[in-house]
Design a protein around this motif. Sequence first.
Motif, PDB file in Angstrom:
ATOM      1  N   ARG A  39       0.839  -1.215   0.000  1.00 29.10           N
ATOM      2  CA  ARG A  39       0.000   0.000   0.000  1.00 29.10           C
ATOM      3  C   ARG A  39       0.865   1.253   0.000  1.00 29.10           C
ATOM      4  O   ARG A  39       0.591   2.207  -0.721  1.00 29.10           O
ATOM      5  N   ASP A  40       1.925   1.250   0.815  1.00 34.19           N
ATOM      6  CA  ASP A  40       2.818   2.401   0.855  1.00 34.19           C
ATOM      7  C   ASP A  40       3.552   2.578  -0.471  1.00 34.19           C
ATOM      8  O   ASP A  40       3.770   3.703  -0.921  1.00 34.19           O
ATOM      9  N   LEU A  41       3.915   1.478  -1.103  1.00 26.64           N
ATOM     10  CA  LEU A  41       4.583   1.539  -2.399  1.00 26.64           C
ATOM     11  C   LEU A  41       3.661   2.150  -3.453  1.00 26.64           C
ATOM     12  O   LEU A  41       4.070   3.002  -4.236  1.00 26.64           O
ATOM     13  N   VAL A  42       2.409   1.743  -3.441  1.00 29.39           N
ATOM     14  CA  VAL A  42       1.414   2.301  -4.364  1.00 29.39           C
ATOM     15  C   VAL A  42       1.221   3.789  -4.082  1.00 29.39           C
ATOM     16  O   VAL A  42       1.182   4.609  -5.010  1.00 29.39           O
ATOM     17  N   ALA A  43       1.145   4.160  -2.808  1.00 30.84           N
ATOM     18  CA  ALA A  43       0.980   5.568  -2.445  1.00 30.84           C
ATOM     19  C   ALA A  43       2.190   6.388  -2.889  1.00 30.84           C
ATOM     20  O   ALA A  43       2.049   7.515  -3.372  1.00 30.84           O
ATOM     21  N   TYR A  44       3.380   5.819  -2.757  1.00 34.82           N
ATOM     22  CA  TYR A  44       4.598   6.515  -3.187  1.00 34.82           C
ATOM     23  C   TYR A  44       4.569   6.723  -4.700  1.00 34.82           C
ATOM     24  O   TYR A  44       4.896   7.799  -5.197  1.00 34.82           O
ATOM     25  N   ALA A  45       4.170   5.685  -5.427  1.00 31.03           N
ATOM     26  CA  ALA A  45       4.074   5.791  -6.891  1.00 31.03           C
ATOM     27  C   ALA A  45       3.077   6.872  -7.285  1.00 31.03           C
ATOM     28  O   ALA A  45       3.310   7.629  -8.230  1.00 31.03           O
ATOM     29  N   GLU A  46       1.963   6.967  -6.549  1.00 34.63           N
ATOM     30  CA  GLU A  46       0.967   8.002  -6.835  1.00 34.63           C
ATOM     31  C   GLU A  46       1.532   9.392  -6.547  1.00 34.63           C
ATOM     32  O   GLU A  46       1.309  10.330  -7.319  1.00 34.63           O
ATOM     33  N   ALA A  47       2.290   9.536  -5.459  1.00 34.87           N
ATOM     34  CA  ALA A  47       2.894  10.826  -5.131  1.00 34.87           C
ATOM     35  C   ALA A  47       3.913  11.207  -6.205  1.00 34.87           C
ATOM     36  O   ALA A  47       3.973  12.365  -6.636  1.00 34.87           O
ATOM     37  N   LEU A  48       4.693  10.246  -6.636  1.00 33.99           N
ATOM     38  CA  LEU A  48       5.685  10.499  -7.680  1.00 33.99           C
ATOM     39  C   LEU A  48       4.999  10.866  -8.991  1.00 33.99           C
ATOM     40  O   LEU A  48       5.437  11.773  -9.695  1.00 33.99           O
ATOM     41  N   ALA A  49       3.889  10.195  -9.308  1.00 33.71           N
ATOM     42  CA  ALA A  49       3.145  10.497 -10.529  1.00 33.71           C
ATOM     43  C   ALA A  49       2.582  11.918 -10.488  1.00 33.71           C
ATOM     44  O   ALA A  49       2.603  12.626 -11.492  1.00 33.71           O
ATOM     45  N   SER A  50       2.094  12.339  -9.331  1.00 29.86           N
ATOM     46  CA  SER A  50       1.545  13.699  -9.247  1.00 29.86           C
ATOM     47  C   SER A  50       2.658  14.736  -9.364  1.00 29.86           C
ATOM     48  O   SER A  50       2.428  15.838  -9.855  1.00 29.86           O
ATOM     49  N   GLU A  51       3.873  14.374  -8.947  1.00 32.82           N
ATOM     50  CA  GLU A  51       5.007  15.289  -9.050  1.00 32.82           C
ATOM     51  C   GLU A  51       5.577  15.335 -10.472  1.00 32.82           C
ATOM     52  O   GLU A  51       5.957  16.382 -10.958  1.00 32.82           O
ATOM     53  N   SER A  52       5.628  14.165 -11.119  1.00 31.88           N
ATOM     54  CA  SER A  52       6.269  14.077 -12.434  1.00 31.88           C
ATOM     55  C   SER A  52       5.285  14.188 -13.598  1.00 31.88           C
ATOM     56  O   SER A  52       5.692  14.422 -14.725  1.00 31.88           O
ATOM     57  N   GLY A  53       4.009  13.943 -13.322  1.00 32.28           N
ATOM     58  CA  GLY A  53       3.012  14.010 -14.380  1.00 32.28           C
ATOM     59  C   GLY A  53       2.892  12.742 -15.202  1.00 32.28           C
ATOM     60  O   GLY A  53       2.203  12.716 -16.206  1.00 32.28           O
TER      61      GLY A  53
END
Length: 81
Positions: free
Chosen positions: A27-41
């Motif tokens: 779950r934390d890995l998925v959340a990190y990927a989502e945070a990275l996606a919002s930062e990188s687009g």
Amino acid sequence: MPKLKIAALPDDKPVKVATELPASVHRDLVAYAEALASESGRRIDPAKLIAPMLARFMATDRGFAKARRAGHPSRAGGSEG
């Protein structure tokens, strides 16, 4: 949002490793990927984050660096299992 420690994913020849993660880590890995996606687009596969996270962890682990300098474990790679 604070700057994330994992930014760009290197393009390198992968080695396949199969493992199980606790649900909370996934779950934390998925959340990190989502945070990275919002930062990188751009969307990031959470599994692609595991290698750079492990590399960053090992690169900043002083005990591991000290052991490596002392020759434990071998830099040559040794036996793979």
